[in-house]
Design a protein around this motif. Structure first.
Motif, mmCIF file in Angstrom:
data_model
loop_
_atom_site.group_PDB
_atom_site.id
_atom_site.type_symbol
_atom_site.label_atom_id
_atom_site.label_comp_id
_atom_site.label_asym_id
_atom_site.label_seq_id
_atom_site.Cartn_x
_atom_site.Cartn_y
_atom_site.Cartn_z
ATOM 1 N N UNK A 35 -2.309 -10.290 29.077
ATOM 2 C CA UNK A 35 -2.196 -10.159 27.627
ATOM 3 C C UNK A 35 -0.794 -9.656 27.304
ATOM 4 N N UNK A 36 -0.056 -10.419 26.511
ATOM 5 C CA UNK A 36 1.302 -10.031 26.122
ATOM 6 C C UNK A 36 1.501 -10.375 24.659
ATOM 7 N N UNK A 55 -1.532 -16.724 19.867
ATOM 8 C CA UNK A 55 -1.949 -16.287 18.541
ATOM 9 C C UNK A 55 -0.796 -15.583 17.833
ATOM 10 N N UNK A 56 -0.596 -15.923 16.588
ATOM 11 C CA UNK A 56 0.275 -15.189 15.688
ATOM 12 C C UNK A 56 -0.457 -15.133 14.369
ATOM 13 N N UNK A 57 -0.639 -13.923 13.843
ATOM 14 C CA UNK A 57 -1.358 -13.793 12.575
ATOM 15 C C UNK A 57 -1.727 -12.357 12.286
ATOM 16 N N UNK A 58 -2.492 -12.191 11.217
ATOM 17 C CA UNK A 58 -2.900 -10.867 10.763
ATOM 18 C C UNK A 58 -4.173 -10.429 11.486
ATOM 19 N N UNK A 59 -4.263 -9.125 11.738
ATOM 20 C CA UNK A 59 -5.514 -8.574 12.252
ATOM 21 C C UNK A 59 -6.053 -7.602 11.208
ATOM 22 N N UNK A 117 3.385 -13.679 18.607
ATOM 23 C CA UNK A 117 3.647 -14.246 19.937
ATOM 24 C C UNK A 117 2.672 -13.714 20.987
ATOM 25 N N UNK A 118 1.416 -13.591 20.626
ATOM 26 C CA UNK A 118 0.413 -13.106 21.581
ATOM 27 C C UNK A 118 0.035 -14.245 22.524
ATOM 28 N N UNK A 119 0.068 -13.977 23.814
ATOM 29 C CA UNK A 119 -0.492 -14.905 24.804
ATOM 30 C C UNK A 119 -1.568 -14.140 25.556
#
Length: 199
Positions: free
Chosen positions: A117-118, A79-83, A184-186
């Motif tokens: 989670x990274x 995931x890459x994006x706004x929260x 760059x969330x995995x």
């Protein structure tokens, strides 16, 4: 009569020797009794434990409403994006057999899950330099924090590797306490077992 005083000390020595021998035998017998008692208690405890295991296995095998699955359940998310503050991050599965619905990972089997989670946090608001990244477990109307990390602007990386016990019908979500960009969330979740899945 002259020989009589010699026999008295010998008799006394013999009696003392017999008394010591009797005391040694008594102590030896007592140690043997203690040892026998400990062996008996240990054997009884082992039989009780074995019986409890057999009862547990018997009850587990008699439950008709559950089936064990040979299929490995897992998911891998990038995931890459706004929260948005207080709203679940809109996760979607890149690969895997665990379903994700409305950003929530749907748990369908009781068991131990390996969680990894990274990622990086980029603060979009210059005034904000602190946030909490939280992994939630939700069941129907109740929620519980599984993991939480405070992220500061100076150290903006997230790194979690742990094992969690999750139950059937839990939903797992990720939330932030501020509006940020997640880069760059995995996020991986793998069922390790033993597990019981609902039919």
């Amino acid at each position: 009569m002259e020989g009589q005083p010699d026999t008295e000390p010998r008799n006394q020595d013999q009696m003392d020797s017999e008394k010591e021998h009797a005391e040694d035998e008594w102590k030896s017998w007592q140690r043997g009794q203690v040892r026998n008692t400990l062996h008996l208690v240990s054997a009884a405890a082992q039989w009780i434990l074995l019986l409890a295991c057999l009862i547990y296995l018997g009850i587990d095998s008699l439950q008709p409403s559950t089936v064990r699955s040979d299929k490995v359940l897992w998911t891998h998310i990038r995931y890459t994006g706004q929260s948005i503050k207080g709203v679940a991050v809109n996760l979607t599965a890149e690969r895997g057999s665990i379903q994700i619905r409305n950003g929530s990972i749907m748990i369908t089997c009781d068991g131990l899950y390996l969680v990894s989670l990274k990622g990086r946090i980029i603060f979009t608001d210059l005034e904000e330099n602190l946030l909490k990244l939280t992994l939630w477990k939700t069941y129907k109307t109740t929620s519980e924090v599984l993991w939480e990390q405070t992220v500061r602007d100076s150290s903006n990386t997230v790194n979690l590797t742990t094992v969690l016990f999750l139950f059937d019908q839990n939903n797992v979500t990720l939330q932030t306490s501020s509006n940020v960009t997640i880069a760059d969330l995995t996020f991986s979740l793998v069922l390790l077992g033993p597990f019981v899945c609902s039919v």
